[in-house]
Design an enzyme around this catalytic site. Structure first.
Site, PDB file in Angstrom:
ATOM      1  N   LYS A   1       0.870  -1.318  -0.087  1.00  0.00           N
ATOM      2  CA  LYS A   1      -0.130   0.135  -0.132  1.00  0.00           C
ATOM      3  C   LYS A   1       0.797   1.202   0.068  1.00  0.00           C
ATOM      4  CE  LYS A   1      -4.540   0.646   0.231  1.00  0.00           C
ATOM      5  NZ  LYS A   1      -5.589  -0.241  -0.112  1.00  0.00           N
TER       6      LYS A   1
HETATM    7  N1  GLU Z   1      -7.095  -0.032  -3.298  1.00  0.00           N
HETATM    8  C1  GLU Z   1      -8.106  -1.131  -3.765  1.00  0.00           C
HETATM    9  C2  GLU Z   1      -8.075  -1.986  -2.445  1.00  0.00           C
HETATM   10  O1  GLU Z   1      -7.999  -1.611  -1.328  1.00  0.00           O
HETATM   11  C3  GLU Z   1      -7.531  -1.959  -4.901  1.00  0.00           C
HETATM   12  C4  GLU Z   1      -6.105  -2.290  -4.988  1.00  0.00           C
HETATM   13  C5  GLU Z   1      -5.494  -2.889  -6.114  1.00  0.00           C
HETATM   14  O2  GLU Z   1      -6.430  -3.279  -7.027  1.00  0.00           O
HETATM   15  O3  GLU Z   1      -4.162  -3.241  -5.922  1.00  0.00           O
HETATM   16  O4  GLU Z   1      -8.454  -3.206  -2.536  1.00  0.00           O
END
Ligand code: GLU
Length: 435
Positions: free
Chosen positions: A125
Protein backbone atom coordinates in the site's frame (compact mmCIF):
# COMPACT_ATOMS: atom_id res chain seq x y z
CA UNK A 1 -8.43 9.98 -22.22
CA UNK A 2 -12.16 10.26 -21.60
CA UNK A 3 -13.27 13.74 -20.51
CA UNK A 4 -14.37 12.65 -17.02
CA UNK A 5 -10.73 11.93 -16.20
CA UNK A 6 -10.13 15.64 -16.47
CA UNK A 7 -12.65 16.41 -13.73
CA UNK A 8 -11.37 17.01 -10.21
CA UNK A 9 -11.09 13.93 -8.02
CA UNK A 10 -14.44 13.40 -6.25
CA UNK A 11 -14.44 14.24 -2.55
CA UNK A 12 -14.32 11.46 -0.02
CA UNK A 13 -16.10 10.94 3.27
CA UNK A 14 -13.96 12.81 5.78
CA UNK A 15 -13.33 11.20 9.14
CA UNK A 16 -14.80 12.70 12.28
CA UNK A 17 -12.35 14.90 14.10
CA UNK A 18 -12.15 12.35 16.92
CA UNK A 19 -10.65 9.84 14.47
CA UNK A 20 -7.37 10.11 16.33
CA UNK A 21 -8.98 9.19 19.66
CA UNK A 22 -10.09 5.79 18.39
CA UNK A 23 -10.01 2.70 20.51
CA UNK A 24 -7.48 1.07 18.20
CA UNK A 25 -5.13 2.06 15.46
CA UNK A 26 -5.57 0.20 12.13
CA UNK A 27 -2.39 -1.85 12.51
CA UNK A 28 -3.45 -3.09 15.95
CA UNK A 29 -6.94 -3.81 14.56
CA UNK A 30 -5.39 -5.94 11.82
CA UNK A 31 -2.95 -7.65 14.20
CA UNK A 32 -5.56 -8.69 16.76
CA UNK A 33 -7.55 -10.48 14.02
CA UNK A 34 -4.34 -12.00 12.67
CA UNK A 35 -3.39 -13.30 16.13
CA UNK A 36 -6.77 -14.95 16.70
CA UNK A 37 -6.58 -16.77 13.35
CA UNK A 38 -2.91 -17.72 13.92
CA UNK A 39 -3.80 -19.39 17.23
CA UNK A 40 -6.67 -21.33 15.65
CA UNK A 41 -4.35 -22.44 12.83
CA UNK A 42 -1.66 -23.40 15.34
CA UNK A 43 0.81 -21.44 13.22
CA UNK A 44 4.44 -22.35 13.91
CA UNK A 45 6.41 -19.59 15.74
CA UNK A 46 8.81 -18.89 12.85
CA UNK A 47 6.11 -18.20 10.27
CA UNK A 48 4.08 -16.33 12.88
CA UNK A 49 7.02 -13.96 13.40
CA UNK A 50 7.60 -13.51 9.66
CA UNK A 51 3.94 -12.71 8.99
CA UNK A 52 3.68 -10.17 11.80
CA UNK A 53 6.30 -7.96 10.16
CA UNK A 54 6.25 -5.95 6.94
CA UNK A 55 8.96 -6.85 4.42
CA UNK A 56 9.79 -3.28 3.52
CA UNK A 57 8.69 0.22 4.56
CA UNK A 58 9.76 3.28 2.59
CA UNK A 59 9.27 6.84 3.86
CA UNK A 60 10.30 9.54 1.47
CA UNK A 61 10.22 13.35 1.29
CA UNK A 62 8.65 14.66 -1.89
CA UNK A 63 9.50 18.24 -2.88
CA UNK A 64 6.90 19.76 -5.20
CA UNK A 65 7.00 23.09 -7.02
CA UNK A 66 3.61 24.71 -6.33
CA UNK A 67 1.82 26.88 -8.88
CA UNK A 68 2.76 29.90 -6.73
CA UNK A 69 6.47 29.19 -7.32
CA UNK A 70 6.99 28.08 -3.68
CA UNK A 71 8.31 24.61 -2.91
CA UNK A 72 6.35 22.36 -0.52
CA UNK A 73 7.67 19.06 0.85
CA UNK A 74 5.20 16.17 1.29
CA UNK A 75 5.71 12.82 3.01
CA UNK A 76 5.22 9.71 0.91
CA UNK A 77 5.03 6.12 2.15
CA UNK A 78 5.11 2.74 0.41
CA UNK A 79 4.91 -0.50 2.40
CA UNK A 80 5.47 -3.97 0.92
CA UNK A 81 3.96 -6.27 3.54
CA UNK A 82 4.49 -9.68 2.01
CA UNK A 83 5.51 -10.90 -1.46
CA UNK A 84 5.72 -14.65 -0.93
CA UNK A 85 2.77 -15.41 -3.24
CA UNK A 86 3.73 -12.97 -6.00
CA UNK A 87 4.37 -9.30 -6.78
CA UNK A 88 3.14 -6.86 -4.14
CA UNK A 89 -0.25 -5.39 -5.03
CA UNK A 90 -1.97 -2.41 -3.50
CA UNK A 91 -3.36 1.05 -3.99
CA UNK A 92 -2.00 4.51 -3.32
CA UNK A 93 -4.04 7.04 -1.33
CA UNK A 94 -3.64 10.81 -1.09
CA UNK A 95 -5.02 11.96 2.25
CA UNK A 96 -4.11 14.16 5.20
CA UNK A 97 -4.64 11.27 7.65
CA UNK A 98 -2.10 8.91 6.04
CA UNK A 99 0.31 7.43 8.61
CA UNK A 100 2.90 4.66 8.51
CA UNK A 101 0.74 2.51 10.82
CA UNK A 102 -2.30 2.93 8.60
CA UNK A 103 -0.40 2.18 5.38
CA UNK A 104 1.22 -0.88 6.97
CA UNK A 105 -2.19 -2.20 8.09
CA UNK A 106 -3.61 -1.59 4.62
CA UNK A 107 -0.62 -3.41 3.04
CA UNK A 108 -1.21 -6.39 5.34
CA UNK A 109 -4.92 -6.34 4.46
CA UNK A 110 -3.94 -6.43 0.76
CA UNK A 111 -1.81 -9.52 1.48
CA UNK A 112 -4.73 -11.32 3.14
CA UNK A 113 -7.23 -10.04 0.53
CA UNK A 114 -5.22 -11.39 -2.44
CA UNK A 115 -4.83 -14.71 -0.61
CA UNK A 116 -8.56 -14.99 0.26
CA UNK A 117 -9.52 -14.69 -3.41
CA UNK A 118 -6.46 -16.76 -4.37
CA UNK A 119 -4.84 -14.41 -6.88
CA UNK A 120 -1.04 -14.67 -7.23
CA UNK A 121 -0.08 -11.43 -5.51
CA UNK A 122 1.37 -10.29 -2.23
CA UNK A 123 0.25 -7.08 -0.53
CA UNK A 124 1.43 -3.48 -0.47
CA UNK A 125 0.00 0.00 0.00
CA UNK A 126 1.13 3.57 -0.51
CA UNK A 127 0.11 6.96 0.68
CA UNK A 128 1.05 10.60 0.47
CA UNK A 129 0.14 12.98 3.29
CA UNK A 130 -1.60 15.77 1.42
CA UNK A 131 -5.00 17.33 0.80
CA UNK A 132 -5.61 16.74 -2.91
CA UNK A 133 -8.79 18.84 -2.81
CA UNK A 134 -6.62 21.90 -2.15
CA UNK A 135 -4.17 21.15 -4.98
CA UNK A 136 -4.31 22.02 -8.67
CA UNK A 137 -4.11 19.31 -11.35
CA UNK A 138 -0.56 20.45 -12.18
CA UNK A 139 0.54 20.20 -8.53
CA UNK A 140 -1.02 16.73 -8.24
CA UNK A 141 0.77 15.59 -11.38
CA UNK A 142 4.16 16.84 -10.12
CA UNK A 143 3.52 15.24 -6.70
CA UNK A 144 2.58 11.91 -8.31
CA UNK A 145 5.58 11.84 -10.64
CA UNK A 146 8.09 12.75 -7.91
CA UNK A 147 6.58 10.17 -5.51
CA UNK A 148 6.76 7.53 -8.26
CA UNK A 149 10.37 8.38 -8.92
CA UNK A 150 11.21 8.13 -5.17
CA UNK A 151 9.82 4.59 -4.92
CA UNK A 152 10.84 3.47 -8.43
CA UNK A 153 13.23 0.82 -7.16
CA UNK A 154 10.35 -1.20 -5.67
CA UNK A 155 7.91 -0.71 -8.58
CA UNK A 156 7.53 -3.06 -11.54
CA UNK A 157 5.11 -5.66 -12.94
CA UNK A 158 7.08 -8.41 -11.19
CA UNK A 159 7.73 -6.59 -7.93
CA UNK A 160 5.11 -4.01 -6.87
CA UNK A 161 2.00 -2.91 -8.77
CA UNK A 162 0.01 0.13 -7.51
CA UNK A 163 -3.69 0.86 -8.12
CA UNK A 164 -6.14 3.64 -7.19
CA UNK A 165 -7.33 4.09 -3.62
CA UNK A 166 -8.79 6.98 -1.59
CA UNK A 167 -8.49 10.21 -3.64
CA UNK A 168 -6.50 8.69 -6.51
CA UNK A 169 -7.95 7.61 -9.83
CA UNK A 170 -7.24 6.54 -13.42
CA UNK A 171 -5.55 9.81 -14.23
CA UNK A 172 -3.07 9.38 -11.36
CA UNK A 173 -2.36 5.81 -12.55
CA UNK A 174 -1.63 7.15 -16.06
CA UNK A 175 0.99 9.53 -14.60
CA UNK A 176 2.59 6.69 -12.60
CA UNK A 177 2.70 4.44 -15.67
CA UNK A 178 4.24 7.20 -17.77
CA UNK A 179 6.86 8.15 -15.15
CA UNK A 180 7.91 4.52 -14.68
CA UNK A 181 8.02 3.94 -18.46
CA UNK A 182 10.19 7.05 -18.99
CA UNK A 183 12.63 5.77 -16.33
CA UNK A 184 13.02 2.31 -17.87
CA UNK A 185 12.97 3.58 -21.46
CA UNK A 186 9.93 1.74 -22.81
CA UNK A 187 6.18 1.54 -22.17
CA UNK A 188 5.27 -0.81 -19.31
CA UNK A 189 1.50 -0.96 -18.98
CA UNK A 190 1.50 -3.73 -16.33
CA UNK A 191 3.25 -1.55 -13.73
CA UNK A 192 -0.10 -0.18 -12.48
CA UNK A 193 -3.73 -1.28 -12.60
CA UNK A 194 -6.85 0.85 -12.63
CA UNK A 195 -5.51 2.74 -15.66
CA UNK A 196 -7.69 4.30 -18.36
CA UNK A 197 -8.98 1.60 -20.74
CA UNK A 198 -7.41 3.54 -23.64
CA UNK A 199 -3.90 2.77 -22.33
CA UNK A 200 -4.14 -0.81 -21.10
CA UNK A 201 -6.77 -0.59 -18.37
CA UNK A 202 -9.33 -3.35 -17.97
CA UNK A 203 -12.96 -2.98 -18.82
CA UNK A 204 -15.01 -3.30 -15.63
CA UNK A 205 -12.12 -2.31 -13.31
CA UNK A 206 -13.70 0.97 -12.19
CA UNK A 207 -16.88 -0.79 -11.06
CA UNK A 208 -15.16 -3.95 -9.78
CA UNK A 209 -15.03 -3.24 -6.03
CA UNK A 210 -18.70 -2.19 -5.92
CA UNK A 211 -19.67 -5.14 -8.12
CA UNK A 212 -17.83 -7.52 -5.78
CA UNK A 213 -19.75 -6.04 -2.81
CA UNK A 214 -23.02 -6.65 -4.65
CA UNK A 215 -22.07 -10.28 -5.41
CA UNK A 216 -21.18 -11.16 -1.80
CA UNK A 217 -24.15 -9.26 -0.35
CA UNK A 218 -26.47 -11.38 -2.52
CA UNK A 219 -24.62 -14.52 -1.45
CA UNK A 220 -24.95 -13.55 2.24
CA UNK A 221 -28.70 -12.87 1.91
CA UNK A 222 -29.18 -16.20 0.11
CA UNK A 223 -27.25 -17.99 2.86
CA UNK A 224 -29.41 -16.38 5.57
CA UNK A 225 -32.61 -17.18 3.67
CA UNK A 226 -33.44 -13.49 3.26
CA UNK A 227 -35.03 -12.43 -0.05
CA UNK A 228 -32.87 -10.17 -2.21
CA UNK A 229 -35.88 -8.48 -3.77
CA UNK A 230 -36.97 -5.74 -1.40
CA UNK A 231 -34.03 -6.15 1.02
CA UNK A 232 -33.29 -2.74 2.52
CA UNK A 233 -29.73 -1.42 2.19
CA UNK A 234 -27.91 1.57 3.69
CA UNK A 235 -24.66 2.62 2.00
CA UNK A 236 -22.23 4.86 3.89
CA UNK A 237 -19.83 6.57 1.45
CA UNK A 238 -20.88 7.41 -2.09
CA UNK A 239 -17.56 7.28 -3.94
CA UNK A 240 -16.42 4.68 -6.44
CA UNK A 241 -17.26 1.72 -4.17
CA UNK A 242 -20.48 2.86 -2.46
CA UNK A 243 -22.21 4.40 -5.47
CA UNK A 244 -21.57 1.38 -7.72
CA UNK A 245 -22.57 -1.12 -5.00
CA UNK A 246 -25.80 0.84 -4.41
CA UNK A 247 -26.56 1.01 -8.13
CA UNK A 248 -25.96 -2.71 -8.72
CA UNK A 249 -27.87 -3.81 -5.61
CA UNK A 250 -30.78 -1.62 -6.71
CA UNK A 251 -30.70 -3.37 -10.11
CA UNK A 252 -30.90 -6.71 -8.25
CA UNK A 253 -34.14 -5.56 -6.61
CA UNK A 254 -32.83 -4.28 -3.26
CA UNK A 255 -34.27 -1.07 -1.83
CA UNK A 256 -31.57 1.50 -1.09
CA UNK A 257 -32.99 3.36 1.91
CA UNK A 258 -29.93 5.38 2.95
CA UNK A 259 -26.87 6.93 1.32
CA UNK A 260 -24.27 9.37 2.56
CA UNK A 261 -21.06 11.17 1.73
CA UNK A 262 -18.89 13.48 3.80
CA UNK A 263 -21.39 16.32 3.41
CA UNK A 264 -24.80 14.69 3.66
CA UNK A 265 -26.72 11.65 4.83
CA UNK A 266 -30.16 10.86 3.42
CA UNK A 267 -32.61 8.23 4.63
CA UNK A 268 -35.85 7.34 2.88
CA UNK A 269 -37.66 4.12 3.91
CA UNK A 270 -39.53 4.16 0.57
CA UNK A 271 -36.25 3.88 -1.32
CA UNK A 272 -33.85 6.35 -2.93
CA UNK A 273 -33.43 6.46 -6.70
CA UNK A 274 -29.69 5.68 -6.91
CA UNK A 275 -29.36 6.65 -10.59
CA UNK A 276 -30.60 10.15 -9.83
CA UNK A 277 -28.25 10.42 -6.82
CA UNK A 278 -25.31 9.42 -9.07
CA UNK A 279 -26.38 11.95 -11.70
CA UNK A 280 -26.69 14.59 -8.96
CA UNK A 281 -23.15 13.90 -7.66
CA UNK A 282 -21.74 13.94 -11.20
CA UNK A 283 -23.09 17.50 -11.54
CA UNK A 284 -22.55 18.82 -8.01
CA UNK A 285 -19.56 16.74 -6.78
CA UNK A 286 -21.33 15.92 -3.47
CA UNK A 287 -24.76 14.87 -2.19
CA UNK A 288 -25.21 18.28 -0.50
CA UNK A 289 -28.59 19.61 -1.61
CA UNK A 290 -29.92 16.20 -2.74
CA UNK A 291 -33.28 16.21 -1.00
CA UNK A 292 -34.91 12.87 -1.84
CA UNK A 293 -35.24 11.84 1.81
CA UNK A 294 -34.71 12.93 5.41
CA UNK A 295 -31.33 14.42 6.24
CA UNK A 296 -29.41 12.44 8.89
CA UNK A 297 -25.84 12.57 10.13
CA UNK A 298 -23.33 9.93 9.05
CA UNK A 299 -23.36 8.40 12.53
CA UNK A 300 -27.18 8.33 12.78
CA UNK A 301 -27.35 6.54 9.45
CA UNK A 302 -25.21 3.65 10.67
CA UNK A 303 -27.75 2.74 13.35
CA UNK A 304 -30.95 3.04 11.28
CA UNK A 305 -33.24 0.04 10.80
CA UNK A 306 -32.06 -1.90 7.69
CA UNK A 307 -31.38 -5.42 6.42
CA UNK A 308 -27.92 -4.58 5.02
CA UNK A 309 -25.40 -1.95 6.05
CA UNK A 310 -22.58 -1.31 3.58
CA UNK A 311 -19.83 0.94 4.99
CA UNK A 312 -17.85 2.07 1.94
CA UNK A 313 -15.74 4.98 3.16
CA UNK A 314 -12.85 4.82 5.60
CA UNK A 315 -11.54 2.88 8.60
CA UNK A 316 -13.06 2.73 12.10
CA UNK A 317 -16.66 3.82 11.58
CA UNK A 318 -18.18 0.90 13.52
CA UNK A 319 -16.75 1.08 17.02
CA UNK A 320 -17.70 0.18 20.59
CA UNK A 321 -19.57 3.51 20.66
CA UNK A 322 -22.16 2.55 18.04
CA UNK A 323 -21.92 -1.25 17.52
CA UNK A 324 -24.56 -2.03 20.15
CA UNK A 325 -27.05 0.26 18.38
CA UNK A 326 -26.59 -1.25 14.92
CA UNK A 327 -29.80 -2.82 13.64
CA UNK A 328 -28.56 -4.26 10.34
CA UNK A 329 -28.68 -8.06 9.96
CA UNK A 330 -25.84 -8.10 7.42
CA UNK A 331 -22.79 -5.84 7.22
CA UNK A 332 -20.86 -5.89 3.97
CA UNK A 333 -17.51 -4.09 4.43
CA UNK A 334 -16.86 -2.18 1.22
CA UNK A 335 -14.18 -0.08 2.94
CA UNK A 336 -10.92 -1.40 4.37
CA UNK A 337 -11.08 -1.72 8.15
CA UNK A 338 -14.46 -0.03 8.83
CA UNK A 339 -15.04 -2.10 12.01
CA UNK A 340 -12.71 -2.01 15.01
CA UNK A 341 -11.66 -5.30 16.58
CA UNK A 342 -13.46 -4.41 19.82
CA UNK A 343 -16.70 -3.78 17.88
CA UNK A 344 -16.45 -7.25 16.28
CA UNK A 345 -17.28 -8.89 19.60
CA UNK A 346 -20.41 -6.76 20.04
CA UNK A 347 -21.63 -7.52 16.52
CA UNK A 348 -21.00 -11.24 17.11
CA UNK A 349 -23.06 -11.17 20.28
CA UNK A 350 -25.91 -9.47 18.42
CA UNK A 351 -25.72 -12.13 15.68
CA UNK A 352 -24.89 -9.70 12.86
CA UNK A 353 -23.55 -11.52 9.80
CA UNK A 354 -20.41 -9.58 8.76
CA UNK A 355 -18.84 -10.10 5.34
CA UNK A 356 -15.32 -8.89 6.21
CA UNK A 357 -13.39 -6.33 4.18
CA UNK A 358 -10.69 -8.72 2.97
CA UNK A 359 -13.45 -10.71 1.24
CA UNK A 360 -16.18 -8.12 0.59
CA UNK A 361 -14.03 -5.52 -1.18
CA UNK A 362 -11.67 -7.92 -2.96
CA UNK A 363 -13.40 -7.32 -6.32
CA UNK A 364 -11.10 -4.38 -7.09
CA UNK A 365 -7.92 -6.37 -6.49
CA UNK A 366 -9.38 -9.28 -8.47
CA UNK A 367 -10.04 -7.21 -11.58
CA UNK A 368 -6.63 -5.56 -11.06
CA UNK A 369 -5.26 -9.08 -11.43
CA UNK A 370 -7.25 -9.49 -14.67
CA UNK A 371 -5.84 -6.15 -15.88
CA UNK A 372 -2.26 -7.23 -15.12
CA UNK A 373 -2.83 -10.53 -16.98
CA UNK A 374 -4.33 -8.68 -19.99
CA UNK A 375 -1.42 -6.20 -20.09
CA UNK A 376 1.15 -8.99 -19.98
CA UNK A 377 -0.63 -10.94 -22.71
CA UNK A 378 -1.44 -7.87 -24.79
CA UNK A 379 -4.91 -9.34 -25.26
CA UNK A 380 -7.95 -7.57 -23.83
CA UNK A 381 -11.20 -9.11 -22.60
CA UNK A 382 -14.79 -8.07 -23.21
CA UNK A 383 -16.48 -6.52 -20.14
CA UNK A 384 -18.83 -9.47 -19.92
CA UNK A 385 -15.88 -11.88 -19.52
CA UNK A 386 -14.38 -9.68 -16.82
CA UNK A 387 -17.67 -9.58 -14.88
CA UNK A 388 -18.30 -13.32 -15.24
CA UNK A 389 -14.78 -14.21 -14.06
CA UNK A 390 -15.15 -11.76 -11.15
CA UNK A 391 -18.47 -13.37 -10.15
CA UNK A 392 -16.90 -16.85 -10.22
CA UNK A 393 -14.00 -15.79 -7.98
CA UNK A 394 -16.13 -13.80 -5.50
CA UNK A 395 -18.72 -16.58 -5.12
CA UNK A 396 -16.06 -19.28 -4.79
CA UNK A 397 -14.20 -17.24 -2.15
CA UNK A 398 -17.39 -16.45 -0.19
CA UNK A 399 -18.28 -20.16 -0.15
CA UNK A 400 -14.76 -21.18 0.95
CA UNK A 401 -14.86 -18.69 3.84
CA UNK A 402 -18.38 -19.74 4.82
CA UNK A 403 -17.36 -23.43 4.84
CA UNK A 404 -14.40 -22.70 7.09
CA UNK A 405 -16.55 -20.57 9.39
CA UNK A 406 -19.08 -23.41 9.77
CA UNK A 407 -16.35 -26.02 10.21
CA UNK A 408 -14.50 -24.10 12.96
CA UNK A 409 -17.59 -22.37 14.43
CA UNK A 410 -15.99 -18.94 13.98
CA UNK A 411 -17.32 -15.77 12.37
CA UNK A 412 -16.70 -14.91 8.71
CA UNK A 413 -13.85 -12.53 9.55
CA UNK A 414 -11.86 -15.09 11.51
CA UNK A 415 -12.53 -17.68 8.81
CA UNK A 416 -11.31 -15.29 6.09
CA UNK A 417 -8.10 -14.58 8.02
CA UNK A 418 -7.61 -18.31 8.60
CA UNK A 419 -7.98 -19.04 4.88
CA UNK A 420 -5.64 -16.19 3.89
CA UNK A 421 -2.98 -16.87 6.50
CA UNK A 422 -2.92 -20.59 5.78
CA UNK A 423 -2.40 -19.89 2.04
CA UNK A 424 0.44 -17.43 2.71
CA UNK A 425 1.99 -19.74 5.34
CA UNK A 426 1.92 -22.71 2.96
CA UNK A 427 4.03 -20.79 0.45
CA UNK A 428 6.48 -19.76 3.20
CA UNK A 429 6.85 -23.41 4.20
CA UNK A 430 7.44 -24.46 0.58
CA UNK A 431 9.93 -21.67 -0.10
CA UNK A 432 11.82 -21.96 3.21
CA UNK A 433 14.08 -19.29 4.66
CA UNK A 434 16.85 -18.03 2.39
CA UNK A 435 20.08 -17.80 4.36
N1 GLU B 1 -7.24 0.02 -3.44
C1 GLU B 1 -8.01 -1.15 -3.70
C2 GLU B 1 -8.13 -2.00 -2.45
O1 GLU B 1 -7.91 -1.55 -1.36
C3 GLU B 1 -7.50 -1.94 -4.91
C4 GLU B 1 -6.12 -2.46 -4.81
C5 GLU B 1 -5.58 -3.04 -6.10
O2 GLU B 1 -6.31 -3.23 -7.04
O3 GLU B 1 -4.37 -3.26 -6.14
O4 GLU B 1 -8.51 -3.14 -2.53
Amino acid sequence: MSPDLLLPTPPIVRPDKDRFLQEENPFEAMMSRFDRAAVLLDLEPGIYKVLRNPEKQIITSIPVMLDSGDVEVYTGIRVLYNTSRGPAKGGIRFDLNVTLDEVTALAAWMTWKCAVVDIPFGGSKGGVVCDPLQMSVGELERLTRRYTSSIIQTLGPDSDVPAPDVNTNERVMAWIMDTYSMHVGHTVTAVVTGKPVEMGGSRGRREATGRGCMIVTKRALEHLGMPIKGASVIVQGFGNVGSVAAQLLEREGCKIIGISDRTTGIVNPKGIDVESAIAYVAQNRTLAGFTKGDAVSNSEMLTCETDVLLPAALENVITTKNAKHIKAKVICEGANGPTTAAADAILDEKGVFVVPDILANAGGATVSYFEWVQDRQGYFWAEDNVNKSLTTIMERSFDAVLDLSTQHKVNMRTAAYMLAISRVATVHRLRGVYA
